[in-house]
Design a protein around this motif. Sequence first.
Motif, PDB file in Angstrom:
ATOM      1  N   LEU A  57       0.846  -1.193   0.000  1.00 31.25           N
ATOM      2  CA  LEU A  57       0.000   0.000   0.000  1.00 31.25           C
ATOM      3  C   LEU A  57       0.878   1.237   0.000  1.00 31.25           C
ATOM      4  O   LEU A  57       2.060   1.174   0.312  1.00 31.25           O
ATOM      5  N   GLU A  58       0.279   2.358  -0.363  1.00 32.13           N
ATOM      6  CA  GLU A  58       0.983   3.635  -0.331  1.00 32.13           C
ATOM      7  C   GLU A  58       0.166   4.641   0.465  1.00 32.13           C
ATOM      8  O   GLU A  58      -1.051   4.744   0.286  1.00 32.13           O
ATOM      9  N   ILE A  59       0.819   5.352   1.354  1.00 30.64           N
ATOM     10  CA  ILE A  59       0.187   6.393   2.165  1.00 30.64           C
ATOM     11  C   ILE A  59       0.732   7.730   1.674  1.00 30.64           C
ATOM     12  O   ILE A  59       1.945   7.941   1.616  1.00 30.64           O
ATOM     13  N   LYS A  60      -0.166   8.618   1.301  1.00 32.22           N
ATOM     14  CA  LYS A  60       0.231   9.875   0.678  1.00 32.22           C
ATOM     15  C   LYS A  60       0.696  10.900   1.718  1.00 32.22           C
ATOM     16  O   LYS A  60       0.289  10.858   2.877  1.00 32.22           O
ATOM     17  N   GLU A  96      -1.680  12.765   4.426  1.00 31.72           N
ATOM     18  CA  GLU A  96      -2.911  11.994   4.519  1.00 31.72           C
ATOM     19  C   GLU A  96      -3.158  11.506   5.946  1.00 31.72           C
ATOM     20  O   GLU A  96      -2.228  11.154   6.664  1.00 31.72           O
ATOM     21  N   PHE A  97      -4.428  11.510   6.344  1.00 34.94           N
ATOM     22  CA  PHE A  97      -4.827  10.893   7.613  1.00 34.94           C
ATOM     23  C   PHE A  97      -5.303   9.495   7.250  1.00 34.94           C
ATOM     24  O   PHE A  97      -6.414   9.305   6.783  1.00 34.94           O
ATOM     25  N   PHE A  98      -4.443   8.509   7.491  1.00 33.65           N
ATOM     26  CA  PHE A  98      -4.659   7.138   7.025  1.00 33.65           C
ATOM     27  C   PHE A  98      -4.979   6.256   8.226  1.00 33.65           C
ATOM     28  O   PHE A  98      -4.171   6.139   9.151  1.00 33.65           O
ATOM     29  N   VAL A  99      -6.151   5.652   8.221  1.00 35.68           N
ATOM     30  CA  VAL A  99      -6.603   4.846   9.352  1.00 35.68           C
ATOM     31  C   VAL A  99      -6.541   3.362   9.003  1.00 35.68           C
ATOM     32  O   VAL A  99      -6.999   2.942   7.941  1.00 35.68           O
ATOM     33  N   ILE A 100      -5.959   2.577   9.904  1.00 34.15           N
ATOM     34  CA  ILE A 100      -5.935   1.117   9.761  1.00 34.15           C
ATOM     35  C   ILE A 100      -6.871   0.528  10.805  1.00 34.15           C
ATOM     36  O   ILE A 100      -6.770   0.829  11.987  1.00 34.15           O
ATOM     37  N   ILE A 101      -7.795  -0.307  10.346  1.00 35.83           N
ATOM     38  CA  ILE A 101      -8.809  -0.864  11.238  1.00 35.83           C
ATOM     39  C   ILE A 101      -9.013  -2.341  10.922  1.00 35.83           C
ATOM     40  O   ILE A 101      -8.734  -2.811   9.815  1.00 35.83           O
ATOM     41  N   THR A 140       1.620  13.583   7.902  1.00 37.70           N
ATOM     42  CA  THR A 140       1.175  12.265   7.435  1.00 37.70           C
ATOM     43  C   THR A 140       0.899  11.437   8.680  1.00 37.70           C
ATOM     44  O   THR A 140       1.810  11.114   9.433  1.00 37.70           O
ATOM     45  N   ILE A 141      -0.376  11.105   8.904  1.00 38.96           N
ATOM     46  CA  ILE A 141      -0.774  10.412  10.124  1.00 38.96           C
ATOM     47  C   ILE A 141      -1.238   8.997   9.786  1.00 38.96           C
ATOM     48  O   ILE A 141      -2.090   8.805   8.919  1.00 38.96           O
ATOM     49  N   VAL A 142      -0.654   8.019  10.472  1.00 41.77           N
ATOM     50  CA  VAL A 142      -1.106   6.630  10.370  1.00 41.77           C
ATOM     51  C   VAL A 142      -1.718   6.288  11.721  1.00 41.77           C
ATOM     52  O   VAL A 142      -1.037   6.304  12.749  1.00 41.77           O
ATOM     53  N   PHE A 143      -3.004   5.969  11.723  1.00 44.84           N
ATOM     54  CA  PHE A 143      -3.797   5.882  12.950  1.00 44.84           C
ATOM     55  C   PHE A 143      -4.452   4.510  13.027  1.00 44.84           C
ATOM     56  O   PHE A 143      -5.219   4.127  12.131  1.00 44.84           O
ATOM     57  N   VAL A 144      -4.131   3.753  14.069  1.00 41.95           N
ATOM     58  CA  VAL A 144      -4.722   2.430  14.269  1.00 41.95           C
ATOM     59  C   VAL A 144      -5.867   2.534  15.268  1.00 41.95           C
ATOM     60  O   VAL A 144      -5.727   3.163  16.323  1.00 41.95           O
ATOM     61  N   THR A 145      -7.001   1.926  14.937  1.00 42.64           N
ATOM     62  CA  THR A 145      -8.141   1.908  15.848  1.00 42.64           C
ATOM     63  C   THR A 145      -8.965   0.646  15.601  1.00 42.64           C
ATOM     64  O   THR A 145      -8.861   0.026  14.541  1.00 42.64           O
ATOM     65  N   HIS A 146      -9.767   0.280  16.591  1.00 42.45           N
ATOM     66  CA  HIS A 146     -10.735  -0.803  16.396  1.00 42.45           C
ATOM     67  C   HIS A 146     -12.145  -0.222  16.358  1.00 42.45           C
ATOM     68  O   HIS A 146     -13.123  -0.956  16.205  1.00 42.45           O
ATOM     69  N   LEU A 192     -12.377  10.301  11.312  1.00 45.22           N
ATOM     70  CA  LEU A 192     -11.028  10.841  11.200  1.00 45.22           C
ATOM     71  C   LEU A 192     -10.362  10.611   9.841  1.00 45.22           C
ATOM     72  O   LEU A 192      -9.617  11.465   9.368  1.00 45.22           O
ATOM     73  N   GLY A 193     -10.602   9.474   9.232  1.00 46.02           N
ATOM     74  CA  GLY A 193      -9.779   9.048   8.116  1.00 46.02           C
ATOM     75  C   GLY A 193     -10.067   9.719   6.781  1.00 46.02           C
ATOM     76  O   GLY A 193     -11.216   9.898   6.402  1.00 46.02           O
ATOM     77  N   ASP A 194      -8.988  10.086   6.063  1.00 47.13           N
ATOM     78  CA  ASP A 194      -9.111  10.426   4.646  1.00 47.13           C
ATOM     79  C   ASP A 194      -9.316   9.133   3.854  1.00 47.13           C
ATOM     80  O   ASP A 194     -10.108   9.086   2.921  1.00 47.13           O
ATOM     81  N   ARG A 195      -8.565   8.113   4.268  1.00 43.51           N
ATOM     82  CA  ARG A 195      -8.772   6.755   3.742  1.00 43.51           C
ATOM     83  C   ARG A 195      -8.732   5.778   4.902  1.00 43.51           C
ATOM     84  O   ARG A 195      -8.086   6.036   5.923  1.00 43.51           O
TER      85      ARG A 195
END
Length: 326
Positions: free
Chosen positions: A23-26, A29-34, A189-195, A203-206
């Motif tokens: 994957l690519e994170i721009k 970007e506010f990128f959320v992993i769930i 560039t924010i990578v944000f983990v949540t459940h 929050l997420g842009d993607r």
Amino acid sequence: MIKFDNVSKIYSSGNVAVNSLSLEIKKGEFFVIIGPSGCGKTTALKMINRLINLSDGTIYINGKKISEYNIHELRWGIGYVLQQIALFPHMTIEENIAIVPELKKWDKRKIKDRITELLKSVGLEPDKYRHRKPNELSGGEQQRIGVIRALAADPAILLMDEPFSALDPISRKKLQQDIVKLQKKIKKTIVFVTHDMQEALALGDRICVMRDGEIVQCDTPTNILKYPKNDFVKNFFKSGNVYNTSIFSKPYQVKDMSDAGFCDHYKSGDGNLSISDTESIENLLKRLENEKAVPVNHLGEITGTITNEHLIKFISRRLEKGGERS
């Protein structure tokens, strides 16, 4: 900005935590992993700053392999916020925030000015808070300090691992709002983990949905809700009540969205046919199925523009409030 190229993490036990992740994170970007527990989301996050080593594949930051960075150089350029805030209890708030700038040998005046700027940015009065100890702060205040400590040396990347999950609902909501406002200013560039599905949508842009160490779907909040890739994605978000139609149990109108700030200033090209602010949310939803943005008018005068992203965030807010109008 950040690129995963067939990245895997396999432990000595044979457990595959992450499997061929690409994957690519721009930048910005506010990128959320769930995903469900054990899906590999935190492992993926921790591999970015080499807290967990890769078994296979490559991660790039700005086109350079993370393995080619000096480990201190890499981590100084990446802020990291945990669920457990881990402020040093014997140090003042000012001393906690200053740790990385001091390691980078910043001038004392520059550090002091940076601390003042950061405290103000999260609504904490500098003169009141800089000399306090962590145990004199509430949980929400401590987590604010955790966020700005991660930003102290002005890193390009901010990693956030379920940072608000231990807080009470009111503090959590306030911090979500604060981080959205802060991101508009700092554009990290924010990578944000949540459940939490509602948190991801707000929050997420993607949003990257993971399962068993693999990506199931990676898309905007709007597209994930409107076009879930499979039953797993649909059922996963359904379990968080994001499809709950009770949000429309009261006659919401378009003006409820605009009054709450879920709109932008109108720009030429945002669409030709406007919708009255007295129209129902359902009618707006039908328009947004085929249009990226819909101008809103009040008594015939264009007052703003509403997009799919605004609608998703409005729905998320209503869910958090249990469908009550506010």
